[in-house]
Design a protein around this motif. Structure first.
Motif, PDB file in Angstrom:
ATOM      1  N   SER A 143       0.990  -1.253   0.088  1.00 10.07           N
ATOM      2  CA  SER A 143      -0.046  -0.129  -0.080  1.00 10.07           C
ATOM      3  C   SER A 143       0.815   1.256  -0.040  1.00 10.07           C
ATOM      4  CB  SER A 143      -0.967   0.121   1.166  1.00 10.07           C
ATOM      5  OG  SER A 143      -0.098   0.177   2.404  1.00 10.07           O
ATOM      6  N   THR A 144       0.166   2.551  -0.537  1.00  6.88           N
ATOM      7  CA  THR A 144       1.150   3.593  -0.387  1.00  6.88           C
ATOM      8  C   THR A 144       1.293   4.051   1.017  1.00  6.88           C
ATOM      9  OG1 THR A 144      -0.034   4.451  -2.353  1.00  6.88           O
ATOM     10  CG2 THR A 144       0.762   6.033  -0.925  1.00  6.88           C
ATOM     11  N   LYS A 145       0.060   3.619   1.677  1.00  2.61           N
ATOM     12  CA  LYS A 145       0.567   3.831   3.521  1.00  2.61           C
ATOM     13  C   LYS A 145       1.627   3.142   4.126  1.00  2.61           C
ATOM     14  CE  LYS A 145      -1.975   3.596   7.879  1.00  2.61           C
ATOM     15  NZ  LYS A 145      -3.394   3.023   8.601  1.00  2.61           N
ATOM     16  N   THR A 146       1.790   1.846   3.412  1.00  2.00           N
ATOM     17  CA  THR A 146       3.003   0.975   3.923  1.00  2.00           C
ATOM     18  C   THR A 146       4.304   1.837   3.454  1.00  2.00           C
ATOM     19  OG1 THR A 146       1.933  -1.017   4.330  1.00  2.00           O
ATOM     20  CG2 THR A 146       4.295  -1.086   3.600  1.00  2.00           C
ATOM     21  N   LEU A 147       4.527   1.973   2.116  1.00  2.00           N
ATOM     22  CA  LEU A 147       5.545   2.784   1.608  1.00  2.00           C
ATOM     23  C   LEU A 147       5.882   4.155   2.299  1.00  2.00           C
ATOM     24  CD1 LEU A 147       7.753   2.467  -0.425  1.00  2.00           C
ATOM     25  CD2 LEU A 147       6.546   3.808  -2.082  1.00  2.00           C
ATOM     26  N   LYS A 148       4.930   4.852   2.602  1.00  2.00           N
ATOM     27  CA  LYS A 148       5.140   6.194   3.262  1.00  2.00           C
ATOM     28  C   LYS A 148       5.628   5.699   4.598  1.00  2.00           C
ATOM     29  CE  LYS A 148       2.251  10.002   5.337  1.00  2.00           C
ATOM     30  NZ  LYS A 148       0.952  10.559   5.360  1.00  2.00           N
ATOM     31  N   LYS A 149       4.935   4.811   5.294  1.00  2.00           N
ATOM     32  CA  LYS A 149       5.760   4.556   6.535  1.00  2.00           C
ATOM     33  C   LYS A 149       7.201   4.130   6.662  1.00  2.00           C
ATOM     34  CE  LYS A 149       5.057   1.392  10.705  1.00  2.00           C
ATOM     35  NZ  LYS A 149       4.142   0.182  11.237  1.00  2.00           N
ATOM     36  N   SER A 150       7.564   3.367   5.619  1.00  2.00           N
ATOM     37  CA  SER A 150       8.780   2.682   5.387  1.00  2.00           C
ATOM     38  C   SER A 150       9.782   3.943   5.103  1.00  2.00           C
ATOM     39  CB  SER A 150       9.045   1.706   4.354  1.00  2.00           C
ATOM     40  OG  SER A 150      10.234   1.396   3.733  1.00  2.00           O
ATOM     41  N   ALA A 151       9.283   4.990   4.367  1.00  2.00           N
ATOM     42  CA  ALA A 151      10.401   5.965   3.865  1.00  2.00           C
ATOM     43  C   ALA A 151      10.589   6.939   5.064  1.00  2.00           C
ATOM     44  CB  ALA A 151       9.301   7.005   2.594  1.00  2.00           C
ATOM     45  N   SER A 152       9.544   7.013   6.066  1.00  2.00           N
ATOM     46  CA  SER A 152       9.585   7.922   7.046  1.00  2.00           C
ATOM     47  C   SER A 152      10.799   7.432   7.922  1.00  2.00           C
ATOM     48  CB  SER A 152       8.466   8.127   7.764  1.00  2.00           C
ATOM     49  OG  SER A 152       7.935   7.043   8.392  1.00  2.00           O
ATOM     50  N   MET A 153      10.969   6.197   7.820  1.00  2.00           N
ATOM     51  CA  MET A 153      11.979   5.411   8.857  1.00  2.00           C
ATOM     52  C   MET A 153      13.512   5.279   8.333  1.00  2.00           C
ATOM     53  SD  MET A 153       9.147   2.409  10.204  1.00  2.00           S
ATOM     54  CE  MET A 153      10.303   1.762  11.347  1.00  2.00           C
ATOM     55  N   THR A 154      13.677   5.484   7.202  1.00  2.00           N
ATOM     56  CA  THR A 154      15.094   5.423   6.591  1.00  2.00           C
ATOM     57  C   THR A 154      15.710   6.493   5.459  1.00  2.00           C
ATOM     58  OG1 THR A 154      16.641   3.779   5.601  1.00  2.00           O
ATOM     59  CG2 THR A 154      14.098   3.842   4.674  1.00  2.00           C
ATOM     60  N   ARG A 155      16.677   6.817   5.748  1.00  2.00           N
ATOM     61  CA  ARG A 155      17.317   7.449   4.811  1.00  2.00           C
ATOM     62  C   ARG A 155      18.573   6.981   4.268  1.00  2.00           C
ATOM     63  NH1 ARG A 155      13.979  10.748   2.632  1.00  2.00           N
ATOM     64  NH2 ARG A 155      15.950  11.650   1.784  1.00  2.00           N
ATOM     65  N   HIS A 166      13.879  -1.801   2.554  1.00  2.00           N
ATOM     66  CA  HIS A 166      13.670  -1.400   4.047  1.00  2.00           C
ATOM     67  C   HIS A 166      12.414  -2.327   4.465  1.00  2.00           C
ATOM     68  CE1 HIS A 166      11.757   0.612   7.594  1.00  2.00           C
ATOM     69  NE2 HIS A 166      13.013   0.638   7.836  1.00  2.00           N
ATOM     70  N   ILE A 167      11.242  -2.400   3.595  1.00  2.00           N
ATOM     71  CA  ILE A 167      10.327  -3.091   4.315  1.00  2.00           C
ATOM     72  C   ILE A 167      10.675  -4.628   4.205  1.00  2.00           C
ATOM     73  CG2 ILE A 167       8.056  -4.085   3.189  1.00  2.00           C
ATOM     74  CD1 ILE A 167       7.525  -1.175   1.706  1.00  2.00           C
ATOM     75  N   LYS A 168      11.440  -5.318   3.352  1.00  2.00           N
ATOM     76  CA  LYS A 168      12.029  -6.396   3.295  1.00  2.00           C
ATOM     77  C   LYS A 168      12.606  -6.833   4.559  1.00  2.00           C
ATOM     78  CE  LYS A 168      12.771  -6.283  -1.078  1.00  2.00           C
ATOM     79  NZ  LYS A 168      13.288  -6.833  -2.471  1.00  2.00           N
ATOM     80  N   ARG A 169      13.486  -5.911   4.933  1.00  2.00           N
ATOM     81  CA  ARG A 169      14.433  -6.210   5.886  1.00  2.00           C
ATOM     82  C   ARG A 169      13.727  -6.023   7.331  1.00  2.00           C
ATOM     83  NH1 ARG A 169      19.469  -2.280   4.305  1.00  2.00           N
ATOM     84  NH2 ARG A 169      20.825  -3.671   3.205  1.00  2.00           N
ATOM     85  N   ASN A 170      12.381  -5.695   7.444  1.00  2.00           N
ATOM     86  CA  ASN A 170      11.837  -5.511   8.714  1.00  2.00           C
ATOM     87  C   ASN A 170      10.398  -6.208   8.788  1.00  2.00           C
ATOM     88  OD1 ASN A 170      13.336  -3.316  10.286  1.00  2.00           O
ATOM     89  ND2 ASN A 170      13.342  -2.556   8.200  1.00  2.00           N
ATOM     90  N   PRO A 171      10.427  -7.545   8.541  1.00  2.00           N
ATOM     91  CA  PRO A 171       9.078  -8.322   8.474  1.00  2.00           C
ATOM     92  C   PRO A 171       8.250  -8.064   9.786  1.00  2.00           C
ATOM     93  CG  PRO A 171      11.102  -9.864   8.804  1.00  2.00           C
ATOM     94  CD  PRO A 171      11.711  -8.403   8.585  1.00  2.00           C
ATOM     95  N   ALA A 172       8.677  -8.020  10.895  1.00  2.00           N
ATOM     96  CA  ALA A 172       8.144  -7.694  11.985  1.00  2.00           C
ATOM     97  C   ALA A 172       7.197  -6.313  11.897  1.00  2.00           C
ATOM     98  CB  ALA A 172       8.916  -7.565  13.458  1.00  2.00           C
ATOM     99  N   LEU A 173       7.605  -5.394  11.204  1.00  2.00           N
ATOM    100  CA  LEU A 173       6.942  -4.357  10.998  1.00  2.00           C
ATOM    101  C   LEU A 173       5.969  -4.275   9.798  1.00  2.00           C
ATOM    102  CD1 LEU A 173       9.402  -1.292  11.510  1.00  2.00           C
ATOM    103  CD2 LEU A 173       7.480  -2.107  13.064  1.00  2.00           C
ATOM    104  N   PHE A 174       6.431  -5.092   8.696  1.00  2.00           N
ATOM    105  CA  PHE A 174       5.775  -5.095   7.341  1.00  2.00           C
ATOM    106  C   PHE A 174       5.647  -6.777   7.232  1.00  2.00           C
ATOM    107  CE2 PHE A 174       8.496  -1.369   7.166  1.00  2.00           C
ATOM    108  CZ  PHE A 174       7.429  -0.466   7.216  1.00  2.00           C
TER     109      PHE A 174
END
Length: 245
Positions: A143-155, A166-174
């Motif tokens: 979802s766009t919401k998921t990508l927005k959350k991920s983008a806010s967590m990593t630079r 970042h999503i794939k590296r954090n399966p507990a969050l995603f």
């Protein structure tokens, strides 16, 4: 209301290994046109958006893409994650089906399966390209919401370059679903992705062989064709693929 599904294609004309690759001709049209028309044929895809850069080299790509009915979003050349996110936001997309422009002969039935799996399950991320499909046949949905959350967590530059790393590296969050291929689709050593000139030679040969009779040929059609022409497999076997990490 039904969530809006956007197929977002990442593309740019300044590829280091094969500059201008998306406009290379096959059967009288640029190769990216084959990908866009495939995605446009999927009933669950509401809109196809090509996310390209603001660099002037992409002006010609914008002109072509717009002329065949896809939307264009132009953004940062290095921050691909941000570019895809902003493309989704601008077009009010709820669910992103992310495809790279290097996959001109992606199987539309497999793409539809990934979208349906995402919609039917409680997962943040669905991917079908990691468990044995030929390289160039996979896609990922989130979802766009998921990508927005991920983008806010990593630079981290690598995370920003590879949209879902970042999503794939954090399966507990995603929470994720990885769809295994059918036996008939399993060929992890095969690459039908457009990275270098010899990839173009192979993909062009495939499209010219079966694309006129069946423009939406699928993964099994490609596998069967290459079994009939085993010498074609050698055309791009030497090409080194860039990993995400």
């Amino acid at each position: 209301m039904k969530p809006k599904v956007g197929a977002i294609v990442e593309a740019r004309m300044t590829s280091s290994r094969l500059p201008g690759k998306h406009l290379l001709p096959v059967l009288g049209q640029p190769i990216i046109g084959h990908l866009i028309r495939r995605l446009q044929s999927i009933p669950s895809v509401d809109e196809v958006i090509v996310a390209m850069t603001v660099r002037p080299e992409d002006d010609v790509l914008e002109t072509y893409v717009s002329n065949i009915g896809a939307k264009v979003f132009r953004g940062d050349g290095e921050d691909v994650m941000g570019r895809v996110l902003n493309a989704a936001r601008k077009s009010h997309v709820d669910i992103i089906c992310e495809v790279t422009g290097d996959c001109p002969i992606i199987d539309v039935n497999l793409v539809a399966q990934v979208i349906d799996t995402y919609i039917s399950n409680d997962a943040s991320y669905v991917n079908n390209g990691k468990l044995g499909l030929p390289d160039g046949m996979g896609c990922q949905v989130f979802s766009t919401k998921t990508l927005k959350k991920s983008a806010s967590m990593t630079r981290e530059p690598l995370d920003r370059e590879h949209v879902t790393l970042h999503i794939k590296r954090n399966p507990a969050l995603f929470p994720a679903i990885y769809i295994p291929p059918l036996k008939s689709h399993f060929w992890p050593e095969l690459a039908v992705t457009l990275d270098e000139a010899d990839d173009y030679r192979l993909i062009k040969s495939i499209i010219e062989s079966i694309g006129e009779q069946n423009p939406y040929f699928n993964c099994v059609d490609v596998i069967n064709l290459l079994h009939e022409h085993p010498d074609w497999i050698e055309i791009n076997r030497h090409v080194k693929r860039k990993g995400e990490t």
